[in-house]
Enzyme design. Structure first.
Site, PDB file in Angstrom:
ATOM      1  N   PRO A  57       0.819  -1.223   0.000  1.00  0.00           N
ATOM      2  CG  PRO A  57      -0.200  -1.183   2.097  1.00  0.00           C
ATOM      3  CD  PRO A  57       0.605  -2.050   1.179  1.00  0.00           C
ATOM      4  CD  GLU A 115       0.487  -4.929  11.240  1.00  0.00           C
ATOM      5  OE1 GLU A 115       0.667  -3.702  11.194  1.00  0.00           O
ATOM      6  OE2 GLU A 115      -0.630  -5.456  11.220  1.00  0.00           O
ATOM      7  NE  ARG A 170      -9.445  -4.563 -20.742  1.00  0.00           N
ATOM      8  CZ  ARG A 170      -9.344  -3.402 -21.389  1.00  0.00           C
ATOM      9  NH1 ARG A 170      -8.298  -2.627 -21.210  1.00  0.00           N
ATOM     10  NH2 ARG A 170     -10.288  -3.030 -22.227  1.00  0.00           N
ATOM     11  CG  ASP A 220     -10.452   0.398 -23.061  1.00  0.00           C
ATOM     12  OD1 ASP A 220     -11.606   0.043 -23.175  1.00  0.00           O
ATOM     13  OD2 ASP A 220      -9.493  -0.345 -22.807  1.00  0.00           O
TER      14      ASP A 220
HETATM   15  N1  ADE Z   1      -1.421  -4.961   0.292  1.00  0.00           N
HETATM   16  C1  ADE Z   1      -2.252  -4.455   1.219  1.00  0.00           C
HETATM   17  N2  ADE Z   1      -2.888  -3.366   0.760  1.00  0.00           N
HETATM   18  C2  ADE Z   1      -2.448  -3.168  -0.522  1.00  0.00           C
HETATM   19  C3  ADE Z   1      -2.723  -2.199  -1.526  1.00  0.00           C
HETATM   20  N3  ADE Z   1      -3.578  -1.198  -1.340  1.00  0.00           N
HETATM   21  N4  ADE Z   1      -2.078  -2.321  -2.689  1.00  0.00           N
HETATM   22  C4  ADE Z   1      -1.196  -3.316  -2.902  1.00  0.00           C
HETATM   23  N5  ADE Z   1      -0.893  -4.253  -2.004  1.00  0.00           N
HETATM   24  C5  ADE Z   1      -1.513  -4.190  -0.812  1.00  0.00           C
END
Ligand code: ADE
Length: 240
Positions: free
Chosen positions: A91, A118, A155, A170
């Site tokens: 993330p 975590e 794709r 697209d």
């Molecule tokens: N792992 C946990 N959350 C994530 C996200 N938003 N993007 C990619 N991998 C993740």
């Protein structure tokens, strides 16, 4: 294209990657996907893959050893392939977008590393060419994010979408949201298809579509307009 995935939950991929267009790409030998459970490479007698963070703090971190050893095994199997890109799902990575999907689609080999718990011991990131996030929210792991990125990438591979499905207009390939589209009937419960689409004047139709795409983008995603070059005609269409 060859795709390797490192995951603690390989079964998560067994359904979604074998249905619809991605599944067909595999059947047609345009795509080969291998999922490796990196727990199988743990040198720990309990097959653990995580441990507490140095310096304290909540939660567990994925340790480098199982992932490094799984990557070495994958490299061994793929000796004849170019190294390609190694994408770590996190993330805290760069937000995924269509441009990245296009870049991924130009490679012949991609490897996705899916984390859990975590997070990662920072040294795992030295294996990656890209750290990528699906968006500004935290998932339970990288698997769903990897599947979304694989879907968006596959794709775009030549031969994967038939002519009927392929969409040069697209959303995002033009930098704008897609214009509204209609199929039969021309009148559905009193809701009419716009007249311009019924008259066969291709120049007028193209102009109408450009105008709708511009208006829709201005209304729903004005941030996208900062990233593309509009010409004088576009501004005129927006003012009409
Ligand atoms: N792992 C946990 N959350 C994530 C996200 N938003 N993007 C990619 N991998 C993740």
């Amino acid at each position: 294209m060859k795709i390797d995935i490192l995951s603690l939950f390989p079964d998560m991929f067994s359904g979604p990657m074998h249905e619809s267009i991605v599944g067909k790409a595999i059947e047609d030998h345009l795509l080969d996907i291998d999922v490796t459970n990196f727990r199988d490479y743990s040198s720990n007698k309990h097959n653990n893959v995580d441990d507490y963070p140095y310096g304290g703090g909540a939660g567990m971190l994925l340790q480098p050893q199982p992932i490094f050893d799984a990557m070495a095994a994958i490299d061994e199997t793929n000796q004849q392939l170019p190294k390609g890109r190694v994408i770590i799902l996190d993330p805290g990575g760069k937000p995924f977008n269509q441009k990245m999907a296009e870049n991924f689609a130009s490679e012949s080999h991609l490897t996705f590393i899916c984390g859990h718990y975590e997070g990662y011991d920072e040294r795992i990131k030295t294996l990656a060419t890209d750290e990528v996030s699906l968006g500004d929210y935290v998932l339970t792991g990288g698997e769903l994010a990897a599947m979304v990125m694989i879907d968006a990438t596959v794709r775009l591979l030549p031969g994967v979408l038939g002519n009927e499905e392929s969409a040069p207009g697209d959303s995002f390939s033009t930098g704008l949201l897609e214009y509204p589209q209609y199929s039969r009937p021309a009148d559905f419960r009193g809701m009419q298809v716009p007249e311009v689409l019924l008259n066969g004047n291709h120049q007028l139709i193209a102009q109408w579509r450009r105008k709708q795409a511009l208006k829709r983008t201005l209304q729903k995603r004005p941030d996208l307009l900062d990233k593309i070059k509009l010409d004088r005609k576009d501004f005129e269409l927006l003012e009409e």
